[in-house]
Design a protein around this motif. Structure first.
Motif, PDB file in Angstrom:
ATOM      1  N   VAL A  96       0.872  -1.169   0.000  1.00 15.67           N
ATOM      2  CA  VAL A  96       0.000   0.000   0.000  1.00 15.67           C
ATOM      3  C   VAL A  96       0.912   1.223   0.000  1.00 15.67           C
ATOM      4  O   VAL A  96       1.680   1.444   0.941  1.00 15.67           O
ATOM      5  N   PHE A  97       0.841   1.989  -1.089  1.00 18.32           N
ATOM      6  CA  PHE A  97       1.661   3.185  -1.229  1.00 18.32           C
ATOM      7  C   PHE A  97       0.883   4.416  -0.792  1.00 18.32           C
ATOM      8  O   PHE A  97      -0.343   4.477  -0.918  1.00 18.32           O
ATOM      9  N   LEU A 125       3.188   2.631   2.897  1.00 24.93           N
ATOM     10  CA  LEU A 125       2.404   2.669   4.132  1.00 24.93           C
ATOM     11  C   LEU A 125       2.389   1.312   4.819  1.00 24.93           C
ATOM     12  O   LEU A 125       2.605   1.207   6.022  1.00 24.93           O
ATOM     13  N   ARG A 126       2.113   0.266   4.069  1.00 26.47           N
ATOM     14  CA  ARG A 126       2.083  -1.099   4.590  1.00 26.47           C
ATOM     15  C   ARG A 126       2.496  -2.071   3.494  1.00 26.47           C
ATOM     16  O   ARG A 126       2.310  -1.814   2.309  1.00 26.47           O
ATOM     17  N   SER A 127       3.028  -3.219   3.925  1.00 26.69           N
ATOM     18  CA  SER A 127       3.348  -4.291   2.980  1.00 26.69           C
ATOM     19  C   SER A 127       3.211  -5.622   3.692  1.00 26.69           C
ATOM     20  O   SER A 127       3.348  -5.700   4.915  1.00 26.69           O
ATOM     21  N   LEU A 128       2.916  -6.654   2.910  1.00 25.64           N
ATOM     22  CA  LEU A 128       2.763  -7.991   3.458  1.00 25.64           C
ATOM     23  C   LEU A 128       3.161  -8.993   2.381  1.00 25.64           C
ATOM     24  O   LEU A 128       2.697  -8.927   1.245  1.00 25.64           O
ATOM     25  N   ILE A 129       4.049  -9.915   2.760  1.00 22.72           N
ATOM     26  CA  ILE A 129       4.462 -10.989   1.861  1.00 22.72           C
ATOM     27  C   ILE A 129       3.895 -12.289   2.417  1.00 22.72           C
ATOM     28  O   ILE A 129       4.113 -12.613   3.585  1.00 22.72           O
ATOM     29  N   TYR A 163      -3.062   0.473  -3.792  1.00 24.95           N
ATOM     30  CA  TYR A 163      -2.790  -0.948  -3.577  1.00 24.95           C
ATOM     31  C   TYR A 163      -2.174  -1.599  -4.816  1.00 24.95           C
ATOM     32  O   TYR A 163      -2.656  -1.399  -5.927  1.00 24.95           O
ATOM     33  N   VAL A 164      -1.124  -2.411  -4.583  1.00 26.84           N
ATOM     34  CA  VAL A 164      -0.462  -3.147  -5.662  1.00 26.84           C
ATOM     35  C   VAL A 164      -0.176  -4.563  -5.163  1.00 26.84           C
ATOM     36  O   VAL A 164       0.309  -4.751  -4.045  1.00 26.84           O
ATOM     37  N   LEU A 165      -0.490  -5.561  -5.989  1.00 29.14           N
ATOM     38  CA  LEU A 165      -0.238  -6.963  -5.676  1.00 29.14           C
ATOM     39  C   LEU A 165       0.752  -7.519  -6.694  1.00 29.14           C
ATOM     40  O   LEU A 165       0.560  -7.360  -7.903  1.00 29.14           O
ATOM     41  N   MET A 166       1.832  -8.144  -6.209  1.00 29.36           N
ATOM     42  CA  MET A 166       2.850  -8.734  -7.080  1.00 29.36           C
ATOM     43  C   MET A 166       2.988 -10.219  -6.751  1.00 29.36           C
ATOM     44  O   MET A 166       2.972 -10.596  -5.587  1.00 29.36           O
ATOM     45  N   HIS A 167       3.133 -11.037  -7.796  1.00 30.68           N
ATOM     46  CA  HIS A 167       3.316 -12.477  -7.645  1.00 30.68           C
ATOM     47  C   HIS A 167       4.718 -12.837  -8.125  1.00 30.68           C
ATOM     48  O   HIS A 167       5.147 -12.384  -9.195  1.00 30.68           O
ATOM     49  N   PHE A 168       5.418 -13.663  -7.339  1.00 24.98           N
ATOM     50  CA  PHE A 168       6.753 -14.091  -7.744  1.00 24.98           C
ATOM     51  C   PHE A 168       7.085 -15.424  -7.091  1.00 24.98           C
ATOM     52  O   PHE A 168       6.432 -15.852  -6.139  1.00 24.98           O
ATOM     53  N   GLU A 169       8.111 -16.081  -7.623  1.00 26.25           N
ATOM     54  CA  GLU A 169       8.603 -17.348  -7.079  1.00 26.25           C
ATOM     55  C   GLU A 169      10.081 -17.159  -6.786  1.00 26.25           C
ATOM     56  O   GLU A 169      10.828 -16.658  -7.636  1.00 26.25           O
ATOM     57  N   SER A 170      10.491 -17.539  -5.579  1.00 29.01           N
ATOM     58  CA  SER A 170      11.893 -17.326  -5.208  1.00 29.01           C
ATOM     59  C   SER A 170      12.319 -18.306  -4.130  1.00 29.01           C
ATOM     60  O   SER A 170      11.509 -19.038  -3.577  1.00 29.01           O
ATOM     61  N   SER A 171      13.617 -18.246  -3.833  1.00 29.49           N
ATOM     62  CA  SER A 171      14.124 -19.008  -2.699  1.00 29.49           C
ATOM     63  C   SER A 171      13.619 -18.361  -1.421  1.00 29.49           C
ATOM     64  O   SER A 171      13.121 -17.234  -1.430  1.00 29.49           O
ATOM     65  N   THR A 172      13.762 -19.047  -0.339  1.00 34.05           N
ATOM     66  CA  THR A 172      13.161 -18.594   0.907  1.00 34.05           C
ATOM     67  C   THR A 172      13.878 -17.419   1.563  1.00 34.05           C
ATOM     68  O   THR A 172      13.358 -16.846   2.522  1.00 34.05           O
ATOM     69  N   ASP A 173      15.035 -17.012   1.078  1.00 34.60           N
ATOM     70  CA  ASP A 173      15.746 -15.889   1.692  1.00 34.60           C
ATOM     71  C   ASP A 173      15.360 -14.530   1.096  1.00 34.60           C
ATOM     72  O   ASP A 173      15.601 -13.495   1.710  1.00 34.60           O
ATOM     73  N   TRP A 212      -4.307  -2.443  -8.076  1.00 32.23           N
ATOM     74  CA  TRP A 212      -5.691  -2.335  -7.644  1.00 32.23           C
ATOM     75  C   TRP A 212      -6.137  -0.888  -7.565  1.00 32.23           C
ATOM     76  O   TRP A 212      -7.333  -0.612  -7.492  1.00 32.23           O
ATOM     77  N   GLY A 213      -5.191   0.023  -7.550  1.00 29.16           N
ATOM     78  CA  GLY A 213      -5.525   1.441  -7.553  1.00 29.16           C
ATOM     79  C   GLY A 213      -5.780   2.018  -6.171  1.00 29.16           C
ATOM     80  O   GLY A 213      -5.513   1.403  -5.145  1.00 29.16           O
ATOM     81  N   LYS A 214      -6.336   3.226  -6.179  1.00 33.73           N
ATOM     82  CA  LYS A 214      -6.582   3.955  -4.944  1.00 33.73           C
ATOM     83  C   LYS A 214      -7.826   3.411  -4.257  1.00 33.73           C
ATOM     84  O   LYS A 214      -8.868   3.247  -4.882  1.00 33.73           O
ATOM     85  N   ARG A 215      -7.676   3.122  -2.957  1.00 31.28           N
ATOM     86  CA  ARG A 215      -8.790   2.605  -2.158  1.00 31.28           C
ATOM     87  C   ARG A 215      -8.754   3.228  -0.775  1.00 31.28           C
ATOM     88  O   ARG A 215      -7.703   3.629  -0.280  1.00 31.28           O
ATOM     89  N   LYS A 216      -9.901   3.260  -0.166  1.00 29.38           N
ATOM     90  CA  LYS A 216     -10.020   3.788   1.189  1.00 29.38           C
ATOM     91  C   LYS A 216      -9.436   2.774   2.164  1.00 29.38           C
ATOM     92  O   LYS A 216      -9.692   1.575   2.069  1.00 29.38           O
ATOM     93  N   LEU A 217      -8.627   3.257   3.105  1.00 31.63           N
ATOM     94  CA  LEU A 217      -8.043   2.401   4.130  1.00 31.63           C
ATOM     95  C   LEU A 217      -9.067   2.110   5.225  1.00 31.63           C
ATOM     96  O   LEU A 217      -9.958   2.927   5.486  1.00 31.63           O
TER      97      LEU A 217
END
Length: 110
Positions: free
Chosen positions: A27-28, A103-107, A77-87, A60-65
């Motif tokens: 969330v930017f 503002l916030r992020s979650l993986i 809001y932006v959602l990214m998908h990726f595949e990687s090693s665990t580090d 996802w664009g601008k949304r009310k928090l």
């Protein structure tokens, strides 16, 4: 003197090299403006492309928090998908935490 690796040690080494599929939600701050948000998206997209198997970006664009964060009531809001090693998620989290405008992020594991 050489010590032979046991089957358990070999299995542990294989598990350590496993990759996982991840989702990153960011969330930017909307005060960055459209250009500022686009540049941060490109920055993190470039990082992920350099060290992961990058899949896609969903804006996802601008949304009310749900609640105010740093006196802001809206976020981009932006959602990214990726595949990687665990580090990789730990380093990505570190970079997100020190970046102004996030503002916030979650993986999560997808």
């Amino acid at each position: 003197m050489q010590i032979a690796m046991s089957e358990i040690q070999k299995e542990v080494l294989q598990l350590a090299k496993l990759t996982e599929k991840y989702e990153l939600m960011v969330v930017f701050n909307t005060k960055l403006g459209e250009d500022g948000i686009k540049s941060l998206i490109e920055k993190f997209k470039g990082y992920l492309e350099s060290c992961t198997t990058f899949e896609n970006v969903e804006e996802w664009g601008k949304r009310k928090l749900a609640y105010a964060i740093e006196d802001e009531t809206e976020g981009y809001y932006v959602l990214m998908h990726f595949e990687s090693s665990t580090d990789v998620p730990a380093e990505l989290t570190r970079r997100l935490n020190i970046t102004d405008g996030v503002l916030r992020s979650l993986i999560t594991v997808a």
